[in-house]
Design a protein around this motif. Structure first.
Motif, PDB file in Angstrom:
ATOM      1  N   GLY A 273      64.484 -71.023  20.650  1.00 29.79           N
ATOM      2  CA  GLY A 273      63.580 -70.941  21.798  1.00 29.79           C
ATOM      3  C   GLY A 273      62.199 -70.465  21.453  1.00 29.79           C
ATOM      4  O   GLY A 273      61.260 -71.255  21.422  1.00 29.79           O
ATOM      5  N   PRO A 274      62.011 -69.181  21.153  1.00 32.49           N
ATOM      6  CA  PRO A 274      60.659 -68.716  20.847  1.00 32.49           C
ATOM      7  C   PRO A 274      60.209 -69.190  19.473  1.00 32.49           C
ATOM      8  O   PRO A 274      61.018 -69.518  18.610  1.00 32.49           O
ATOM      9  N   THR A 275      58.912 -69.235  19.287  1.00 34.96           N
ATOM     10  CA  THR A 275      58.341 -69.582  17.998  1.00 34.96           C
ATOM     11  C   THR A 275      57.437 -68.447  17.554  1.00 34.96           C
ATOM     12  O   THR A 275      57.165 -67.522  18.315  1.00 34.96           O
ATOM     13  N   LEU A 276      56.989 -68.502  16.329  1.00 36.40           N
ATOM     14  CA  LEU A 276      56.127 -67.460  15.773  1.00 36.40           C
ATOM     15  C   LEU A 276      54.810 -68.093  15.383  1.00 36.40           C
ATOM     16  O   LEU A 276      54.763 -68.999  14.560  1.00 36.40           O
ATOM     17  N   GLY A 277      53.752 -67.632  15.983  1.00 37.95           N
ATOM     18  CA  GLY A 277      52.425 -68.166  15.721  1.00 37.95           C
ATOM     19  C   GLY A 277      51.470 -67.665  16.770  1.00 37.95           C
ATOM     20  O   GLY A 277      51.864 -66.969  17.718  1.00 37.95           O
TER      21      GLY A 277
END
Length: 485
Positions: free
Chosen positions: A435-439
């Motif tokens: 679900g979540p992303t990193l950026g």
């Protein structure tokens, strides 16, 4: 070639079940007298009539279901649920395009939890409940639910179970698969109920408590507030979420053995559980260290937010109480590894699965030992059971397919103009159903609405492949699948 009548019959029945689930959201809309009443009324009518049509097409079907039928059935059912599940968003005008509505619904059903809705707090209660319910339905599997409730509609249940269940080795606690299905759903219901009660005790309202309980035990991540659990700013709620996310990431067969048969030692001695717990402890300790060193947290907050994010990413839940995009980049590497590994096989969590991780590590250890002792016979054993060569080969094939699919999505997103960090973590997130992303452009607290339309379609397919363990869907695209012999 295919038992089309049986596939139509089962699909029609499952569409009726989807319509029945939608009726719960319709009841909520009526109770709150909000704008989603008409959207659900029309959708329920359309879904029910389509289900009736498929039931009529499936009249006089034989109960024989081949392996190919099972793979096609499972894939078609998941796509159909997403197609009809997106209608309330479109009819009500809450999402304005088909790609966005399909993406949102597929994200829910696959328990990925990525959203294209910029502000969920403005949605009516029925729509919010439907988003949560899609994740709860998809948590243990749509067709697996049918096996538990109405097994007579699904011939060849073992084949369907193999096509939809997660992990390299399918857990069966009873010779009758329907008994196993009911036991696993019993654990699922118990976890959901207990989680909702705990949230209510610690200050959530009844509506929020039920919604968050459904999405946490499904390891989905959809929330009724834009700030997820961070909205409540309550450590007791955070730790409750941590506990139930962690439990939902454990094999439900192991949980059943520990909770209902009192064999807690059996759980603690399990190799997969030990790797799962070790990943939580080690990852949390490392992130706590980096938060104290670079982000100047106090110790208690560093432990709480680190443990929350590690468990959320490892179990592929995707809930958040802090914006991890603001942390030091070394923590992103740790969280990305958690995204990759995922939870235990036979849980609602996604990812590569700790069961495969255990086998892969033992294969690696044996290969190193073979360098020193070329003639030695070194079996791979997990929990005193032999892992035979075909299972090892399948594991390596799965790993290769997983990497190829994620990197293909990564390259396509790069070509579409998405930045490299987001492209990599988005691909990993969808392939692992996190679900979540990193950026910074699309962080863990942001919606994915700015992604190009083509990318959303590709990611929708990647989410489904990740949920169905890749091969169930991938085999349909091979020429051998469609040949008579």
């Amino acid at each position: 070639m295919f038992n089309r009548r049986l596939i139509f019959k089962i699909l029609g029945t499952l569409l009726w079940i989807e319509a029945a689930f939608m009726s719960l959201s319709l009841i909520l809309g009526i109770c709150y007298m909000e704008s989603d009443i008409a959207a659900f009324a029309f959708t329920i009518t359309i879904t029910s009539l389509t289900g009736l049509m498929f039931r009529l097409l499936g009249r006089h079907a034989t109960s024989t279901l081949s392996r190919r039928d099972a793979y096609l059935l499972v894939t078609v059912v998941w796509i159909a649920f997403a197609v009809f599940g997106m209608l309330p968003f479109l009819i009500g005008g809450y999402i304005h395009s088909v790609p966005d509505a399909f993406f949102e619904t597929m994200s829910g059903l696959t328990t990925t939890g990525a959203t294209v809705i910029d502000k969920v707090e403005g949605l009516p209660h029925g729509i919010l409940f439907w988003r949560s319910l899609t994740q709860w339905i998809g948590g243990l599997g749509i067709v697996f639910f049918t096996i538990a409730i109405i097994p007579s509609f699904v011939g060849g249940t073992v084949k369907v179970f193999a096509a939809e269940a997660t992990g390299p080795i399918k857990s069966r606690m009873h010779p009758r698969l329907t008994t196993t299905a009911k036991a696993l759903w019993g654990v699922y219901l118990l976890l959901t109920f207990a989680c909702a009660v705990c949230f209510f005790i610690f200050g959530m309202g009844p509506f929020d408590a039920v919604n968050y309980a459904m999405t946490i035990t499904a390891t989905g991540g959809f929330a009724t507030h834009d700030a997820s659990t961070g909205y409540f700013n309550n450590p007791a709620i955070d730790y409750t979420a941590i506990v139930f996310m962690f439990l939902s990431g454990i094999s439900f067969a192991l949980l059943y053995t520990a909770l209902f048969k009192g064999k807690v030692k059996h759980l603690l001695k399990n190799a997969e559980f030990r790797l799962y717990a070790a990943l939580v402890v080690v990852s949390t300790a490392l992130i706590v260290y980096f938060l104290l060193k670079y982000n100047h947290y106090n110790v208690s907050d560093a432990i709480r937010v680190s443990l929350f994010q590690v468990v959320s990413f490892l179990t592929t839940t995707g809930m958040f109480n802090e914006d991890a995009a603001q942390w030091h980049h070394i923590t992103w590497v740790i969280l990305s590894l958690c995204m990759f590994f995922g939870g235990c096989a036979g849980s609602t969590a996604g990812g590569f699965k700790c069961a495969r991780g255990v086998i892969a590590l033992k294969v690696l250890r044996n290969e190193i030992r073979h360098m020193l002792h070329p003639k030695a016979l070194l079996p791979v054993k997990v929990n005193d059971s032999m892992v035979h060569t075909p299972v090892q080969i399948t594991l390596m094939a799965f790993f290769l397919a997983y990497i190829v699919l994620c990197f293909t999505a990564y390259f396509i997103m790069i070509l579409a103009g998405v930045d490299s960090t987001n492209s990599f973590t988005i691909a990993l997130s969808c392939g692992s159903n996190v679900g979540p992303t990193l950026g910074l452009e699309i962080g863990p607290t942001m919606s994915w609405s700015i992604l190009p339309t083509m990318v959303k379609w590709i990611l929708s397919a990647l989410m489904l492949m990740g949920r169905l363990e890749i091969f169930t869907m991938l085999v349909i695209f091979t020429p051998w699948f469609w040949k008579n012999h």
